[in-house]
Design a protein around this motif. Structure first.
Motif, short mmCIF file in Angstrom:
data_model
loop_
_atom_site.label_atom_id
_atom_site.label_comp_id
_atom_site.label_asym_id
_atom_site.label_seq_id
_atom_site.Cartn_x
_atom_site.Cartn_y
_atom_site.Cartn_z
N ILE A 85 0.69 -0.95 0.10
CA ILE A 85 -0.14 -0.02 0.05
C ILE A 85 0.93 1.18 0.08
O ILE A 85 1.85 1.20 0.54
N LEU A 86 0.30 2.32 -0.64
CA LEU A 86 1.12 3.50 -0.85
C LEU A 86 1.07 4.34 0.40
O LEU A 86 -0.11 4.71 0.93
N LEU A 87 2.15 4.88 1.17
CA LEU A 87 1.89 5.87 2.36
C LEU A 87 2.97 6.90 1.86
O LEU A 87 3.87 6.86 1.10
N VAL A 88 2.58 7.96 2.56
CA VAL A 88 3.43 9.23 2.40
C VAL A 88 4.12 9.53 3.86
O VAL A 88 3.48 9.21 5.04
N GLN A 89 5.35 10.14 3.78
CA GLN A 89 5.78 10.68 5.06
C GLN A 89 5.47 12.05 5.27
O GLN A 89 5.88 12.83 4.45
N GLU A 90 4.88 12.33 6.33
CA GLU A 90 4.67 13.63 6.75
C GLU A 90 5.68 14.47 7.27
O GLU A 90 6.88 13.72 7.72
N ARG A 91 5.49 15.64 7.47
CA ARG A 91 6.57 16.64 8.11
C ARG A 91 6.87 16.00 9.16
O ARG A 91 8.05 16.48 9.63
N ASN A 92 6.49 15.36 10.06
CA ASN A 92 6.77 15.13 11.38
C ASN A 92 7.45 13.72 11.40
O ASN A 92 7.94 13.32 12.52
N GLY A 93 7.81 13.35 10.09
CA GLY A 93 8.58 12.03 9.99
C GLY A 93 7.72 10.98 9.98
O GLY A 93 8.25 9.61 9.44
N LEU A 94 6.64 10.96 10.45
CA LEU A 94 5.46 9.58 10.51
C LEU A 94 4.85 9.60 9.19
O LEU A 94 4.87 10.29 8.31
N TRP A 95 4.07 8.30 8.95
CA TRP A 95 3.59 7.83 7.78
C TRP A 95 2.22 7.87 7.72
O TRP A 95 1.54 7.56 8.82
N ALA A 96 1.53 8.00 6.42
CA ALA A 96 -0.08 8.01 6.43
C ALA A 96 -0.54 7.78 5.23
O ALA A 96 0.24 7.92 4.12
N PRO A 179 5.69 1.30 8.50
CA PRO A 179 6.55 2.19 9.11
C PRO A 179 5.89 2.89 10.41
O PRO A 179 4.76 2.64 10.34
N PRO A 180 6.38 3.80 11.04
CA PRO A 180 5.77 4.30 12.29
C PRO A 180 4.76 5.37 11.72
O PRO A 180 4.91 6.08 10.80
N LEU A 181 3.56 5.18 11.95
CA LEU A 181 2.19 5.77 11.63
C LEU A 181 1.93 6.87 12.31
O LEU A 181 2.35 7.22 13.53
N ASP A 182 1.43 8.08 11.68
CA ASP A 182 0.88 9.19 12.10
C ASP A 182 -0.62 8.74 12.41
O ASP A 182 -1.35 8.79 11.80
N LEU A 183 -0.63 8.59 13.95
CA LEU A 183 -2.01 8.02 14.25
C LEU A 183 -3.31 8.83 14.14
O LEU A 183 -4.40 8.53 14.49
N ASP A 184 -2.82 10.17 14.23
CA ASP A 184 -3.90 11.16 14.03
C ASP A 184 -4.60 11.16 12.73
O ASP A 184 -5.58 11.65 12.53
N LYS A 185 -3.69 10.42 11.83
CA LYS A 185 -4.31 10.60 10.02
C LYS A 185 -4.61 8.99 9.66
O LYS A 185 -5.36 8.75 9.07
N THR A 186 -3.61 8.12 10.25
CA THR A 186 -3.84 6.74 9.65
C THR A 186 -3.41 5.55 10.75
O THR A 186 -2.39 5.89 11.38
N THR A 187 -4.28 4.85 11.05
CA THR A 187 -3.79 3.56 11.88
C THR A 187 -3.75 2.44 11.11
O THR A 187 -4.13 2.23 10.17
N SER A 188 -3.12 1.44 11.93
CA SER A 188 -2.83 -0.14 11.17
C SER A 188 -4.14 -0.58 11.00
O SER A 188 -4.22 -1.42 10.07
N GLU A 189 -5.16 -0.30 11.96
CA GLU A 189 -6.42 -0.91 11.73
C GLU A 189 -7.16 -0.53 10.43
O GLU A 189 -7.93 -1.20 9.39
N GLN A 190 -6.87 0.70 9.97
CA GLN A 190 -7.47 1.45 8.84
C GLN A 190 -6.88 0.99 7.73
O GLN A 190 -7.40 0.55 6.45
#
Length: 208
Positions: A85-96, A179-190
């Protein structure tokens, strides 16, 4: 995933703000409008005091809209190929998952295409809806306003990451190597939900 809960006063502030915004939209009497504006100011003062934020910043973020208040719309694109699945790395270093607010001049489909191109440099074709979620039911940190999330299954047509102002990079990941997820935007459950929907041609869209 453990969800935080906001203090009870935030519910009162949200309700006061929504009532005041509706009153300002529909009331014609100038005295009533003055009262509704004061109620709106009180809601902002409650948030500023409780959250220890500057009042003017709260008014901009919390009381900056007009019209009848409804939840904001967010799209998240699930672009899956070859089990990744395609994820993008946010400016905080986390992924979503790539995505963002639905612009006023865009449809859900066109906004999804736009967000993936802006954040990941990938041209996609929206295929079908995966889920409709009340954001605060699925993320650990609640917001002070309502958000409705729409997850859209997409097909990748081509392209590649282009440096931009929103994201640091993009990548393809399997469910077992996220990778480490930005949980405010994307969770592993989603993400798991997206893979399940992708594998099921008769998928029934869950909604909150």
């Amino acid at each position: 995933m453990e969800q935080q809960s906001l203090p009870r006063w935030t519910d009162w502030a949200r309700e006061l703000q929504a009532l005041a915004q509706a009153g300002l939209e529909y009331s014609k009497d100038p005295f009533d409008r003055e009262r509704f504006q004061r109620i709106r100011d009180i809601s902002a003062e409650m948030v500023a005091e409780g959250a220890q934020l500057p009042l003017e910043r709260v008014k901009t973020l919390f009381c900056g809209e007009s019209g009848y208040q409804t939840p904001k719309l967010v799209v998240r694109a699930a672009v899956i190929r070859e089990g990744q699945i395609l994820l993008v790395q946010e400016r905080n270093g986390l992924w979503a998952l790539p995505g963002g607010w639905v612009d006023e001049d865009q449809s859900v489909a066109s906004n999804t295409v736009k967000e993936v191109m802006e954040e990941a440099g990938i041209q996609v074709r929206p295929l079908r809806l995966i889920a409709v979620q009340d954001r605060d039911r699925h993320h650990p940190t609640p917001y002070l306003y309502g958000v409705c999330q729409l997850f859209v299954l997409c097909e990748a047509l081509g392209g590649g990451f282009v440096p931009n102002l929103e994201t640091l990079g993009s990548g393809w990941f399997s469910p077992a190597s996220l990778p480490p997820l930005d949980l405010d935007k994307t969770t592993s459950e989603q993400i798991a939900l997206c893979f399940t929907a992708h594998a099921d041609p008769n998928w029934t869209v869950p909604f909150d």
